[in-house]
Write a protein that holds these residues in place. Structure first.
Motif, PDB file in Angstrom:
ATOM      1  N   VAL A  50       1.184  -1.101  -0.469  1.00  0.00           N
ATOM      2  CA  VAL A  50       0.192   0.013  -0.116  1.00  0.00           C
ATOM      3  C   VAL A  50       0.538   1.322   0.013  1.00  0.00           C
ATOM      4  O   VAL A  50       0.792   2.301  -0.640  1.00  0.00           O
ATOM      5  CB  VAL A  50      -1.211   0.048   0.753  1.00  0.00           C
ATOM      6  N   PHE A  51       1.596   0.937   1.195  1.00  0.00           N
ATOM      7  CA  PHE A  51       2.385   2.801   1.463  1.00  0.00           C
ATOM      8  C   PHE A  51       3.767   1.810   0.339  1.00  0.00           C
ATOM      9  O   PHE A  51       4.113   3.552   0.132  1.00  0.00           O
ATOM     10  CB  PHE A  51       2.737   2.641   2.377  1.00  0.00           C
ATOM     11  N   GLY A  52       4.005   1.534  -0.096  1.00  0.00           N
ATOM     12  CA  GLY A  52       5.251   1.356  -0.708  1.00  0.00           C
ATOM     13  C   GLY A  52       6.444   1.506   0.422  1.00  0.00           C
ATOM     14  O   GLY A  52       7.881   2.284  -0.486  1.00  0.00           O
ATOM     15  N   LEU A  53       6.984   1.597   1.302  1.00  0.00           N
ATOM     16  CA  LEU A  53       7.561   2.247   2.177  1.00  0.00           C
ATOM     17  C   LEU A  53       8.775   1.142   2.575  1.00  0.00           C
ATOM     18  O   LEU A  53       8.519   0.047   3.342  1.00  0.00           O
ATOM     19  CB  LEU A  53       8.167   3.074   3.264  1.00  0.00           C
ATOM     20  N   GLY A  54      10.754   1.378   2.904  1.00  0.00           N
ATOM     21  CA  GLY A  54      11.226   0.601   3.373  1.00  0.00           C
ATOM     22  C   GLY A  54      12.056  -0.662   2.291  1.00  0.00           C
ATOM     23  O   GLY A  54      11.853   0.068   0.969  1.00  0.00           O
ATOM     24  N   SER A  55      12.809  -1.182   2.493  1.00  0.00           N
ATOM     25  CA  SER A  55      13.575  -1.974   1.307  1.00  0.00           C
ATOM     26  C   SER A  55      12.693  -3.130   0.903  1.00  0.00           C
ATOM     27  O   SER A  55      11.609  -3.148   1.708  1.00  0.00           O
ATOM     28  CB  SER A  55      14.945  -2.303   2.263  1.00  0.00           C
ATOM     29  N   GLY A  56      13.585  -3.832   0.097  1.00  0.00           N
ATOM     30  CA  GLY A  56      12.816  -4.776  -1.106  1.00  0.00           C
ATOM     31  C   GLY A  56      11.852  -4.575  -1.710  1.00  0.00           C
ATOM     32  O   GLY A  56      11.719  -3.052  -2.595  1.00  0.00           O
ATOM     33  N   ALA A  57      11.415  -5.277  -2.693  1.00  0.00           N
ATOM     34  CA  ALA A  57      10.357  -5.032  -3.599  1.00  0.00           C
ATOM     35  C   ALA A  57       9.533  -4.347  -3.617  1.00  0.00           C
ATOM     36  O   ALA A  57       9.035  -3.344  -4.359  1.00  0.00           O
ATOM     37  CB  ALA A  57      10.455  -6.317  -4.577  1.00  0.00           C
ATOM     38  N   ASN A  58       9.110  -4.898  -2.175  1.00  0.00           N
ATOM     39  CA  ASN A  58       7.583  -4.061  -1.772  1.00  0.00           C
ATOM     40  C   ASN A  58       7.303  -3.053  -0.698  1.00  0.00           C
ATOM     41  O   ASN A  58       7.051  -1.960  -0.414  1.00  0.00           O
ATOM     42  CB  ASN A  58       6.533  -4.795  -1.815  1.00  0.00           C
ATOM     43  N   GLY A  59       8.709  -2.689  -0.165  1.00  0.00           N
ATOM     44  CA  GLY A  59       9.110  -2.218   1.787  1.00  0.00           C
ATOM     45  C   GLY A  59       8.725  -3.477   2.378  1.00  0.00           C
ATOM     46  O   GLY A  59       8.623  -3.935   2.375  1.00  0.00           O
ATOM     47  N   SER A  60       9.569  -2.787   3.112  1.00  0.00           N
ATOM     48  CA  SER A  60       9.270  -3.839   4.161  1.00  0.00           C
ATOM     49  C   SER A  60       8.376  -3.864   5.913  1.00  0.00           C
ATOM     50  O   SER A  60       8.319  -3.795   6.617  1.00  0.00           O
ATOM     51  CB  SER A  60      10.525  -2.784   5.395  1.00  0.00           C
ATOM     52  N   GLY A  61       7.258  -2.491   5.084  1.00  0.00           N
ATOM     53  CA  GLY A  61       5.857  -2.644   5.671  1.00  0.00           C
ATOM     54  C   GLY A  61       6.097  -1.310   7.039  1.00  0.00           C
ATOM     55  O   GLY A  61       6.689  -0.316   7.246  1.00  0.00           O
ATOM     56  N   THR A  62       4.884  -1.333   7.130  1.00  0.00           N
ATOM     57  CA  THR A  62       4.389  -0.132   7.954  1.00  0.00           C
ATOM     58  C   THR A  62       3.258  -0.431   8.700  1.00  0.00           C
ATOM     59  O   THR A  62       1.878  -1.388   8.460  1.00  0.00           O
ATOM     60  CB  THR A  62       3.561   1.105   6.567  1.00  0.00           C
ATOM     61  N   THR A  63       2.950  -0.250   9.631  1.00  0.00           N
ATOM     62  CA  THR A  63       2.174  -0.548  10.941  1.00  0.00           C
ATOM     63  C   THR A  63       0.765   0.623  11.000  1.00  0.00           C
ATOM     64  O   THR A  63       0.782   1.580  10.994  1.00  0.00           O
ATOM     65  CB  THR A  63       2.634  -0.573  11.971  1.00  0.00           C
ATOM     66  N   ALA A  64      -0.563   0.867  10.735  1.00  0.00           N
ATOM     67  CA  ALA A  64      -1.170   1.705  10.074  1.00  0.00           C
ATOM     68  C   ALA A  64      -2.533   1.285  11.142  1.00  0.00           C
ATOM     69  O   ALA A  64      -3.303  -0.340  11.843  1.00  0.00           O
ATOM     70  CB  ALA A  64      -1.591   1.656   9.118  1.00  0.00           C
ATOM     71  N   ALA A  65      -3.587   2.756  12.003  1.00  0.00           N
ATOM     72  CA  ALA A  65      -4.996   2.284  12.349  1.00  0.00           C
ATOM     73  C   ALA A  65      -5.635   3.463  11.688  1.00  0.00           C
ATOM     74  O   ALA A  65      -5.131   4.610  11.793  1.00  0.00           O
ATOM     75  CB  ALA A  65      -5.117   2.400  14.257  1.00  0.00           C
ATOM     76  N   ALA A  66      -6.567   3.350  11.298  1.00  0.00           N
ATOM     77  CA  ALA A  66      -8.161   4.151  10.579  1.00  0.00           C
ATOM     78  C   ALA A  66      -8.860   3.666  11.605  1.00  0.00           C
ATOM     79  O   ALA A  66      -9.850   2.996  11.951  1.00  0.00           O
ATOM     80  CB  ALA A  66      -8.028   3.736   8.972  1.00  0.00           C
ATOM     81  N   LEU A  67      -9.736   4.621  11.286  1.00  0.00           N
ATOM     82  CA  LEU A  67     -11.010   4.799  11.771  1.00  0.00           C
ATOM     83  C   LEU A  67     -11.503   5.167  10.815  1.00  0.00           C
ATOM     84  O   LEU A  67     -11.696   5.897   9.362  1.00  0.00           O
ATOM     85  CB  LEU A  67     -11.671   5.954  12.602  1.00  0.00           C
ATOM     86  N   THR A  68     -12.806   4.424   9.936  1.00  0.00           N
ATOM     87  CA  THR A  68     -14.062   5.020   9.447  1.00  0.00           C
ATOM     88  C   THR A  68     -15.387   5.108   9.256  1.00  0.00           C
ATOM     89  O   THR A  68     -16.081   5.109  10.483  1.00  0.00           O
ATOM     90  CB  THR A  68     -13.935   3.519   8.462  1.00  0.00           C
ATOM     91  N   VAL A  69     -15.821   5.717   8.918  1.00  0.00           N
ATOM     92  CA  VAL A  69     -17.158   5.969   8.803  1.00  0.00           C
ATOM     93  C   VAL A  69     -17.964   6.414   6.945  1.00  0.00           C
ATOM     94  O   VAL A  69     -17.204   6.599   6.217  1.00  0.00           O
ATOM     95  CB  VAL A  69     -17.728   7.729   9.214  1.00  0.00           C
ATOM     96  N   GLY A  70     -19.545   5.757   7.010  1.00  0.00           N
ATOM     97  CA  GLY A  70     -19.971   5.709   6.371  1.00  0.00           C
ATOM     98  C   GLY A  70     -21.226   5.820   6.332  1.00  0.00           C
ATOM     99  O   GLY A  70     -22.194   5.789   7.574  1.00  0.00           O
ATOM    100  N   LEU A  71     -22.301   6.471   5.209  1.00  0.00           N
ATOM    101  CA  LEU A  71     -23.680   7.594   5.381  1.00  0.00           C
ATOM    102  C   LEU A  71     -23.965   6.324   4.380  1.00  0.00           C
ATOM    103  O   LEU A  71     -23.606   6.615   3.417  1.00  0.00           O
ATOM    104  CB  LEU A  71     -23.705   9.177   5.484  1.00  0.00           C
TER     105      LEU A  71
END
Length: 215
Positions: A50-71
């Motif tokens: 998703v974020f593509g950050l870090g080393s390696g072909a895809n990146g080394s990874g990201t930890t995330a937390a999010a709030l979602t809202v739908g109407l």
């Protein structure tokens, strides 16, 4: 899918072969199919896809937390409108070319209006606009070799790199769903993207025809 008995939905994303992405999401619905508010929480580990950050072909990874809202609301008759947004924070490992990434904020949003029973019974036509998930604030640091004036010797200098793109991709979509039988449905999607890939003045268009069969 949200349970009609509890008004809640729990989703697990298990890592696939070659991917380190995994996640958990919990959604609570207030209301019914006519008018509803959905509130949710997401916890995820991005293997770089998703974020593509870090080393390696895809990146080394990201930890995330999010709030979602739908109407969701009815427009009378068979019409409807629905909107959704996601707001989150993430921390990247900061290995590879970028380091000292620290905390980032990100979001996504979308809205669409639609109508059931447009050309035949059970079909659905929707028109929508959305912005895919993107970093909105955050910086990283990288080091590059610079030649010093005078002696011409190279030295490493730290450069701050903003992670939020200057442009934001906006997608326009027209979708049409047509049930063929109780277990088969056909879907047509037409999509046009402005500032595609969050790159200024880049555009892209696509069409997809999907046949869905349930057992």
């Amino acid at each position: 899918m949200i349970s009609p008995e509890t008004g809640m939905a729990l989703h697990l994303l298990a890592p696939q072969a070659g991917s380190e992405s995994l996640g958990l999401s919990l959604v609570r619905r207030f209301g019914d199919d006519t008018a509803a508010l959905d509130l949710g929480l997401k916890l995820a580990r991005d293997g770089g896809e998703v974020f593509g950050l870090g080393s390696g072909a895809n990146g080394s990874g990201t930890t995330a937390a999010a709030l979602t809202v739908g109407l969701r609301g009815s427009l009378g008759g068979d019409g409807f409108v629905q909107m959704g947004a996601e707001f989150g924070l993430a921390n990247a490992d900061g290995s590879g070319a970028l380091n000292d990434v620290g905390q980032m904020s990100f979001n996504s949003f979308g809205a669409e209006v639609g109508q059931h029973n447009v050309f035949s019974s059970g079909d659905r036509l929707t028109v929508g606009i959305s912005a895919p998930i993107a970093v909105t604030a955050g910086t990283a640091r990288t080091e590059i070799a610079l030649r010093r004036p005078g002696d011409g010797k190279a030295r490493m200098a730290a450069i701050a790199v903003p992670l939020a793109p200057e442009a934001r991709e906006i997608d326009f979509r027209i979708s049409y769903d047509l049930p063929i039988s109780d277990s088969t449905a056909l879907r047509l999607d037409l999509i046009h993207a402005n500032d595609f890939g969050n790159r200024q003045d880049e555009t892209d268009s696509a069409a997809a025809l999907t046949l869905r069969i349930t057992f």
